[in-house]
Design a protein around this motif. Structure first.
Motif, short mmCIF file in Angstrom:
data_model
loop_
_atom_site.label_atom_id
_atom_site.label_comp_id
_atom_site.label_asym_id
_atom_site.label_seq_id
_atom_site.Cartn_x
_atom_site.Cartn_y
_atom_site.Cartn_z
N GLY A 13 0.82 -1.21 0.00
CA GLY A 13 0.00 0.00 0.00
C GLY A 13 0.85 1.26 0.00
O GLY A 13 0.57 2.22 -0.72
N ILE A 14 1.92 1.26 0.81
CA ILE A 14 2.82 2.42 0.87
C ILE A 14 3.55 2.61 -0.46
O ILE A 14 3.66 3.72 -0.98
N LEU A 15 4.05 1.50 -1.01
CA LEU A 15 4.79 1.59 -2.26
C LEU A 15 3.91 2.04 -3.42
O LEU A 15 4.31 2.86 -4.24
N ARG A 16 2.67 1.52 -3.46
CA ARG A 16 1.78 1.86 -4.56
C ARG A 16 1.35 3.32 -4.51
O ARG A 16 1.30 3.99 -5.54
N THR A 17 1.04 3.80 -3.32
CA THR A 17 0.49 5.15 -3.21
C THR A 17 1.56 6.17 -2.82
O THR A 17 1.87 7.08 -3.59
N GLY A 18 2.17 6.01 -1.65
CA GLY A 18 3.14 7.01 -1.18
C GLY A 18 4.37 7.12 -2.05
O GLY A 18 4.64 8.17 -2.66
N VAL A 19 5.11 6.01 -2.19
CA VAL A 19 6.32 6.02 -3.01
C VAL A 19 5.96 6.19 -4.48
O VAL A 19 6.65 6.90 -5.22
N GLY A 20 4.86 5.55 -4.91
CA GLY A 20 4.45 5.68 -6.30
C GLY A 20 4.16 7.12 -6.69
O GLY A 20 4.59 7.58 -7.74
N TRP A 21 3.45 7.84 -5.83
CA TRP A 21 3.17 9.25 -6.11
C TRP A 21 4.45 10.07 -6.15
O TRP A 21 4.61 10.93 -7.01
N ALA A 22 5.35 9.82 -5.19
CA ALA A 22 6.61 10.57 -5.15
C ALA A 22 7.41 10.36 -6.44
O ALA A 22 7.96 11.31 -7.02
N LEU A 23 7.46 9.11 -6.90
CA LEU A 23 8.18 8.81 -8.14
C LEU A 23 7.51 9.50 -9.34
O LEU A 23 8.19 10.04 -10.21
N ARG A 24 6.19 9.47 -9.36
CA ARG A 24 5.49 10.11 -10.48
C ARG A 24 5.71 11.61 -10.49
O ARG A 24 5.94 12.20 -11.55
N ILE A 25 5.66 12.22 -9.32
CA ILE A 25 5.89 13.66 -9.25
C ILE A 25 7.29 14.00 -9.74
O ILE A 25 7.51 14.95 -10.49
N ALA A 26 8.29 13.19 -9.31
CA ALA A 26 9.67 13.44 -9.72
C ALA A 26 9.84 13.26 -11.23
O ALA A 26 10.46 14.10 -11.91
N CYS A 27 9.31 12.16 -11.75
CA CYS A 27 9.47 11.88 -13.18
C CYS A 27 8.67 12.85 -14.04
O CYS A 27 9.18 13.35 -15.05
N TYR A 28 7.43 13.12 -13.64
CA TYR A 28 6.63 14.06 -14.42
C TYR A 28 7.20 15.47 -14.34
O TYR A 28 7.12 16.24 -15.30
N GLY A 29 7.80 15.81 -13.18
CA GLY A 29 8.46 17.11 -13.06
C GLY A 29 9.63 17.23 -14.03
O GLY A 29 9.83 18.28 -14.64
N THR A 30 10.38 16.14 -14.17
CA THR A 30 11.50 16.14 -15.12
C THR A 30 10.98 16.25 -16.55
O THR A 30 11.57 16.94 -17.39
N MET A 31 9.87 15.56 -16.82
CA MET A 31 9.26 15.66 -18.15
C MET A 31 8.84 17.10 -18.45
O MET A 31 9.07 17.61 -19.56
N ILE A 32 8.22 17.73 -17.47
CA ILE A 32 7.80 19.13 -17.65
C ILE A 32 8.99 20.03 -17.91
O ILE A 32 8.95 20.94 -18.74
N TRP A 33 10.09 19.77 -17.19
CA TRP A 33 11.32 20.57 -17.40
C TRP A 33 11.82 20.40 -18.82
O TRP A 33 12.19 21.38 -19.49
N LEU A 34 11.83 19.15 -19.32
CA LEU A 34 12.27 18.92 -20.70
C LEU A 34 11.35 19.64 -21.69
O LEU A 34 11.81 20.23 -22.66
N LEU A 35 10.05 19.58 -21.41
CA LEU A 35 9.09 20.18 -22.33
C LEU A 35 9.07 21.70 -22.26
O LEU A 35 8.63 22.36 -23.20
N ALA A 36 9.55 22.26 -21.15
CA ALA A 36 9.54 23.72 -20.99
C ALA A 36 10.64 24.39 -21.81
O ALA A 36 10.60 25.61 -22.00
N ARG A 37 11.59 23.61 -22.28
CA ARG A 37 12.73 24.22 -22.97
C ARG A 37 12.40 24.64 -24.40
O ARG A 37 13.07 25.49 -24.97
N ASN A 38 11.40 23.98 -25.02
CA ASN A 38 10.98 24.35 -26.38
C ASN A 38 12.14 24.39 -27.36
O ASN A 38 12.34 25.36 -28.08
N HIS A 39 12.91 23.32 -27.42
CA HIS A 39 14.10 23.29 -28.28
C HIS A 39 13.88 22.58 -29.61
O HIS A 39 14.72 22.68 -30.48
#
Length: 248
Positions: A214-240
């Motif tokens: 339960g912790i891995l699916r929700t707590g750790v899973g959300w943290a990983l998604r936020i980190a990975c999606y944040g990195t995706m947003i950073w890549l997409l914000a560069r408009n290169h």
């Protein structure tokens, strides 16, 4: 996101643009638009994840599988009701309800095979692990052979599902985005899978395993998604990466 500016023709009239190409300046802008529609933001993540968390907490507190399933379903139903009242997309609540239905079916299967209450509770987590594993293998395999799924976002926007593949810059960017998108599920399956198997075989305490899952699916899973999606947003914000017509 601004449309690409029109360039006047020699006779002073507007250029007849090729409608097979996106009306955006960069690949990143196209993918940002598709991601915004597909991921659902924080609300979508909560609607997809909270029912599973409620199941875990309810099971650990009352040790009654029926109560845990009802609590999980009731939580999803509340999210669904709010969406219906607001007349907004049911996609993310639908994902949670689908997960609960599949989990319930697997629980009943475990029950019919004579599984204990702990084994039935463990069975609830199995579909999510298998779905994440299968999705990682299939989508990761496509990425390895040079056909990342994010490239098809470009295809949807351009009206040509395959033209993007002729641009190496686009393939490279979409490959990075795809691996980042896959990472949370792949890491989750790699950690949750062994825990589930050890608990099912009786090698570790099953109540502890249910809590950990339960912790891995929700707590750790959300943290990983936020980190990975944040990195995706950073890549997409560069408009290169400009959207360019393929060579003809």
């Amino acid at each position: 996101m601004s449309p690409a500016p029109e360039t006047p023709a020699d006779d002073g009239g507007p250029v007849d643009h090729d409608h097979n190409h996106p009306t955006v300046d960069t690949v990143e802008a196209v993918v940002r638009r598709q991601m915004s529609a597909g991921l659902g933001g924080v609300r979508g993540m909560l609607e997809a994840g909270v029912p599973g968390l409620v199941f875990t907490i309810a099971w650990l507190v009352v040790k009654d599988l029926k109560v845990a399933l009802i609590a999980s379903a009731a939580t999803a139903a509340i999210f669904l009701l709010v969406r219906l009242v607001q007349r907004s997309s049911l996609q993310y609540v639908g994902n949670a309800i689908f997960g609960i239905v599949i989990g319930f079916a697997v629980v009943r299967l475990a029950q019919s095979m004579g599984g204990t209450a702990e084994e039935q509770a463990l069975a609830y987590f199995l579909p999510g692990i298998l779905i994440s594993l299968g999705y990682t293998v299939i989508v990761g395999g496509l990425c390895l052979i040079g056909w990342p799924i994010f490239g098809f976002f470009i295809g949807v926007a351009s009206g040509d599902p395959l033209e993007w593949h002729q641009d190496k810059q686009i393939v490279k960017l979409c490959s990075r985005l795809t691996w980042l998108f896959l990472a949370p599920g792949a890491i989750g399956a790699a950690i949750q899978g062994p825990i589930w198997f050890l608990a099912w075989s009786g090698a570790i305490d099953r109540d502890w395993a249910i809590l950990a899952l339960g912790i891995l699916r929700t707590g750790v899973g959300w943290a990983l998604r936020i980190a990975c999606y944040g990195t995706m947003i950073w890549l997409l914000a560069r408009n290169h990466t400009p959207v360019q017509p393929a060579a003809r």
